[in-house]
Design an enzyme around this catalytic site. Sequence first.
Site, PDB file in Angstrom:
ATOM      1  N   LYS A   1    -134.841  94.117  31.518  1.00 13.87           N
ATOM      2  CA  LYS A   1    -135.890  93.835  30.522  1.00 13.87           C
ATOM      3  C   LYS A   1    -136.292  92.356  30.572  1.00 13.87           C
ATOM      4  O   LYS A   1    -137.463  92.033  30.604  1.00 13.87           O
ATOM      5  CB  LYS A   1    -135.395  94.158  29.096  1.00 13.87           C
ATOM      6  CG  LYS A   1    -134.904  95.567  28.905  1.00 13.87           C
ATOM      7  CD  LYS A   1    -134.435  95.809  27.472  1.00 13.87           C
ATOM      8  CE  LYS A   1    -133.215  94.986  27.058  1.00 13.87           C
ATOM      9  NZ  LYS A   1    -131.964  95.337  27.763  1.00 13.87           N
TER      10      LYS A   1
ATOM     11  N   ARG B   1    -133.870  97.222  18.099  1.00 15.42           N
ATOM     12  CA  ARG B   1    -132.690  97.839  18.697  1.00 15.42           C
ATOM     13  C   ARG B   1    -132.068  98.880  17.783  1.00 15.42           C
ATOM     14  O   ARG B   1    -131.057  99.463  18.136  1.00 15.42           O
ATOM     15  CB  ARG B   1    -131.655  96.745  18.906  1.00 15.42           C
ATOM     16  CG  ARG B   1    -131.562  96.244  20.314  1.00 15.42           C
ATOM     17  CD  ARG B   1    -130.377  95.337  20.294  1.00 15.42           C
ATOM     18  NE  ARG B   1    -129.779  95.144  21.539  1.00 15.42           N
ATOM     19  CZ  ARG B   1    -130.072  94.164  22.376  1.00 15.42           C
ATOM     20  NH1 ARG B   1    -131.067  93.357  22.131  1.00 15.42           N
ATOM     21  NH2 ARG B   1    -129.381  94.007  23.466  1.00 15.42           N
TER      22      ARG B   1
ATOM     23  N   ARG C   1    -124.448  89.171  37.130  1.00 17.54           N
ATOM     24  CA  ARG C   1    -125.470  88.264  36.586  1.00 17.54           C
ATOM     25  C   ARG C   1    -124.922  86.846  36.405  1.00 17.54           C
ATOM     26  O   ARG C   1    -123.830  86.647  35.874  1.00 17.54           O
ATOM     27  CB  ARG C   1    -125.987  88.774  35.253  1.00 17.54           C
ATOM     28  CG  ARG C   1    -126.883  87.730  34.554  1.00 17.54           C
ATOM     29  CD  ARG C   1    -127.644  88.267  33.402  1.00 17.54           C
ATOM     30  NE  ARG C   1    -126.823  88.989  32.483  1.00 17.54           N
ATOM     31  CZ  ARG C   1    -127.312  89.835  31.567  1.00 17.54           C
ATOM     32  NH1 ARG C   1    -128.596  90.033  31.474  1.00 17.54           N
ATOM     33  NH2 ARG C   1    -126.505  90.451  30.744  1.00 17.54           N
TER      34      ARG C   1
ATOM     35  N   ARG D   1    -122.542  84.706  31.336  1.00 12.74           N
ATOM     36  CA  ARG D   1    -122.551  84.918  29.879  1.00 12.74           C
ATOM     37  C   ARG D   1    -121.210  85.449  29.398  1.00 12.74           C
ATOM     38  O   ARG D   1    -120.623  86.312  30.037  1.00 12.74           O
ATOM     39  CB  ARG D   1    -123.653  85.939  29.526  1.00 12.74           C
ATOM     40  CG  ARG D   1    -124.987  85.293  29.256  1.00 12.74           C
ATOM     41  CD  ARG D   1    -126.122  86.265  29.150  1.00 12.74           C
ATOM     42  NE  ARG D   1    -125.893  87.403  28.274  1.00 12.74           N
ATOM     43  CZ  ARG D   1    -126.825  88.322  28.009  1.00 12.74           C
ATOM     44  NH1 ARG D   1    -128.027  88.211  28.540  1.00 12.74           N
ATOM     45  NH2 ARG D   1    -126.570  89.336  27.220  1.00 12.74           N
TER      46      ARG D   1
ATOM     47  N   ARG E   1    -121.086  97.032  24.663  1.00 10.99           N
ATOM     48  CA  ARG E   1    -122.547  96.901  24.518  1.00 10.99           C
ATOM     49  C   ARG E   1    -123.244  98.203  24.919  1.00 10.99           C
ATOM     50  O   ARG E   1    -124.218  98.606  24.291  1.00 10.99           O
ATOM     51  CB  ARG E   1    -123.060  95.747  25.378  1.00 10.99           C
ATOM     52  CG  ARG E   1    -122.760  94.395  24.756  1.00 10.99           C
ATOM     53  CD  ARG E   1    -122.895  93.262  25.740  1.00 10.99           C
ATOM     54  NE  ARG E   1    -124.200  93.149  26.333  1.00 10.99           N
ATOM     55  CZ  ARG E   1    -124.443  92.526  27.483  1.00 10.99           C
ATOM     56  NH1 ARG E   1    -123.451  91.965  28.157  1.00 10.99           N
ATOM     57  NH2 ARG E   1    -125.667  92.456  27.960  1.00 10.99           N
TER      58      ARG E   1
HETATM   59  P1  AP5 Z   1    -131.681  91.278  32.990  1.00 12.60           P
HETATM   60  O1  AP5 Z   1    -133.144  91.125  33.250  1.00 12.60           O
HETATM   61  O2  AP5 Z   1    -130.946  90.089  32.480  1.00 12.60           O
HETATM   62  O3  AP5 Z   1    -131.395  92.571  32.090  1.00 12.60           O
HETATM   63  P2  AP5 Z   1    -131.650  92.838  30.548  1.00 12.60           P
HETATM   64  O4  AP5 Z   1    -132.158  94.234  30.438  1.00 12.60           O
HETATM   65  O5  AP5 Z   1    -132.483  91.738  29.949  1.00 12.60           O
HETATM   66  O6  AP5 Z   1    -130.158  92.827  30.052  1.00 12.60           O
HETATM   67  P3  AP5 Z   1    -129.372  92.013  28.934  1.00 12.60           P
HETATM   68  O7  AP5 Z   1    -127.924  92.229  29.265  1.00 12.60           O
HETATM   69  O8  AP5 Z   1    -129.840  90.598  28.787  1.00 12.60           O
HETATM   70  O9  AP5 Z   1    -129.808  92.802  27.706  1.00 12.60           O
HETATM   71  P4  AP5 Z   1    -129.040  93.010  26.450  1.00 12.60           P
HETATM   72  O10 AP5 Z   1    -130.035  93.890  25.812  1.00 12.60           O
HETATM   73  O11 AP5 Z   1    -127.660  93.513  26.484  1.00 12.60           O
HETATM   74  O12 AP5 Z   1    -128.794  91.508  25.934  1.00 12.60           O
HETATM   75  P5  AP5 Z   1    -129.588  90.575  24.923  1.00 12.60           P
HETATM   76  O13 AP5 Z   1    -129.613  89.226  25.500  1.00 12.60           O
HETATM   77  O14 AP5 Z   1    -130.865  91.201  24.492  1.00 12.60           O
HETATM   78  O15 AP5 Z   1    -131.016  91.792  34.363  1.00 12.60           O
HETATM   79  C1  AP5 Z   1    -129.620  91.955  34.467  1.00 12.60           C
HETATM   80  C2  AP5 Z   1    -129.147  91.510  35.876  1.00 12.60           C
HETATM   81  O16 AP5 Z   1    -129.712  92.379  36.861  1.00 12.60           O
HETATM   82  C3  AP5 Z   1    -129.596  90.089  36.269  1.00 12.60           C
HETATM   83  O17 AP5 Z   1    -128.593  89.505  37.060  1.00 12.60           O
HETATM   84  C4  AP5 Z   1    -130.872  90.322  37.111  1.00 12.60           C
HETATM   85  O18 AP5 Z   1    -131.055  89.297  38.042  1.00 12.60           O
HETATM   86  C5  AP5 Z   1    -130.547  91.653  37.772  1.00 12.60           C
HETATM   87  N1  AP5 Z   1    -131.731  92.494  37.979  1.00 12.60           N
HETATM   88  C6  AP5 Z   1    -132.765  92.681  37.110  1.00 12.60           C
HETATM   89  N2  AP5 Z   1    -133.658  93.548  37.631  1.00 12.60           N
HETATM   90  C7  AP5 Z   1    -133.160  93.941  38.840  1.00 12.60           C
HETATM   91  C8  AP5 Z   1    -133.605  94.849  39.863  1.00 12.60           C
HETATM   92  N3  AP5 Z   1    -134.761  95.520  39.724  1.00 12.60           N
HETATM   93  N4  AP5 Z   1    -132.822  95.019  40.955  1.00 12.60           N
HETATM   94  C9  AP5 Z   1    -131.649  94.336  41.094  1.00 12.60           C
HETATM   95  N5  AP5 Z   1    -131.191  93.456  40.178  1.00 12.60           N
HETATM   96  C10 AP5 Z   1    -131.919  93.270  39.056  1.00 12.60           C
HETATM   97  O19 AP5 Z   1    -128.608  90.624  23.651  1.00 12.60           O
HETATM   98  C11 AP5 Z   1    -127.327  90.027  23.672  1.00 12.60           C
HETATM   99  C12 AP5 Z   1    -126.638  90.248  22.324  1.00 12.60           C
HETATM  100  O20 AP5 Z   1    -127.414  89.634  21.262  1.00 12.60           O
HETATM  101  C13 AP5 Z   1    -126.496  91.711  21.880  1.00 12.60           C
HETATM  102  O21 AP5 Z   1    -125.343  92.323  22.433  1.00 12.60           O
HETATM  103  C14 AP5 Z   1    -126.421  91.555  20.348  1.00 12.60           C
HETATM  104  O22 AP5 Z   1    -125.151  91.149  19.941  1.00 12.60           O
HETATM  105  C15 AP5 Z   1    -127.397  90.422  20.076  1.00 12.60           C
HETATM  106  N6  AP5 Z   1    -128.766  90.930  19.808  1.00 12.60           N
HETATM  107  C16 AP5 Z   1    -129.886  90.640  20.518  1.00 12.60           C
HETATM  108  N7  AP5 Z   1    -130.953  91.250  19.996  1.00 12.60           N
HETATM  109  C17 AP5 Z   1    -130.502  91.961  18.933  1.00 12.60           C
HETATM  110  C18 AP5 Z   1    -131.135  92.828  17.991  1.00 12.60           C
HETATM  111  N8  AP5 Z   1    -132.449  93.095  18.053  1.00 12.60           N
HETATM  112  N9  AP5 Z   1    -130.357  93.389  17.038  1.00 12.60           N
HETATM  113  C19 AP5 Z   1    -129.039  93.146  16.953  1.00 12.60           C
HETATM  114  N10 AP5 Z   1    -128.378  92.339  17.812  1.00 12.60           N
HETATM  115  C20 AP5 Z   1    -129.111  91.753  18.796  1.00 12.60           C
END
Ligand code: AP5
Length: 219
Positions: free
Chosen positions: A13, A88, A127, A160, A171
């Site tokens: 994402k 979410r 990552r 991270r 998660r």
């Molecule tokens: P990446 O693009 O980083 O993936 P992502 O979908 O953004 O994954 P995240 O792990 O960041 O999402 P998340 O939803 O768990 O975390 P968030 O930061 O929102 O890609 C992942 C890896 O794959 C990278 O290394 C990339 O290079 C690689 N990649 C990407 N595309 C690729 C492809 N096509 N082919 C190969 N490789 C690829 O949230 C973190 C924490 O914050 C949560 O756990 C929670 O505690 C809190 N939080 C955040 N938002 C909320 C909310 N709305 N409500 C409650 N808690 C929240």
Amino acid sequence: MNVVMLGPPGAGKGTQAVRLAEIYGIPHISTGDIFRENVREGTELGRRAREYMERGELVPDELVIEIVADRLKREDCRNGFILDGFPRTVAQADALKAMLAGEVRALDHVVNVEVPAEVLVKRISGRRTCRECGTNYNVHFEQEEVGEACRECGGQIYQREDDLEETVRRRLREYEAKTAPLIEYYRDEGLLRRVDGDAPPEEVLASIRRVLEGGGESG
Ligand code: AP5
């Protein structure tokens, strides 16, 4: 264009949202990035969010909703936004609908990036992220070696804290229990656009652009 990026942790994402924001000239709003920045700066919000993030749990709705409501009121969101990591939960989705309705706005698309579970774990464990500019790298998939310095800005590369295996599993469970129901929620609203995220980033980007620009698969 008002867009939500939906999908499990590691679906790509963030990777895609950064590119889409550049292409369409609208802000990329990542609640995960906002929390990480607050943790780094030691704010009260960061202190409260940190305990949940470290356990791989969602931060309570009331903390998140207020932040997003404030952010969406800013001038740069006038022509649209890419929301990444919000909503979410169903409560967050309801709150978003109310926020937008209050300003006579609505979502245009909810892009659900679909990736098999085994690929997610590999992506997340590989990552590495720049502390300064947030650029993501992956030690498993990139041809060039991921060093200690960011190729974009020279900042420090780190893993991270919530990308450790046990936390990643938590998660993923949180996603299944609390976020996956949003797929039905947005399908019912006619906003869901499904995209295969298990392809090279350039291909995923092209698929997303097709659905946003009207030529692709929905639903
Ligand atoms: P990446 O693009 O980083 O993936 P992502 O979908 O953004 O994954 P995240 O792990 O960041 O999402 P998340 O939803 O768990 O975390 P968030 O930061 O929102 O890609 C992942 C890896 O794959 C990278 O290394 C990339 O290079 C690689 N990649 C990407 N595309 C690729 C492809 N096509 N082919 C190969 N490789 C690829 O949230 C973190 C924490 O914050 C949560 O756990 C929670 O505690 C809190 N939080 C955040 N938002 C909320 C909310 N709305 N409500 C409650 N808690 C929240």
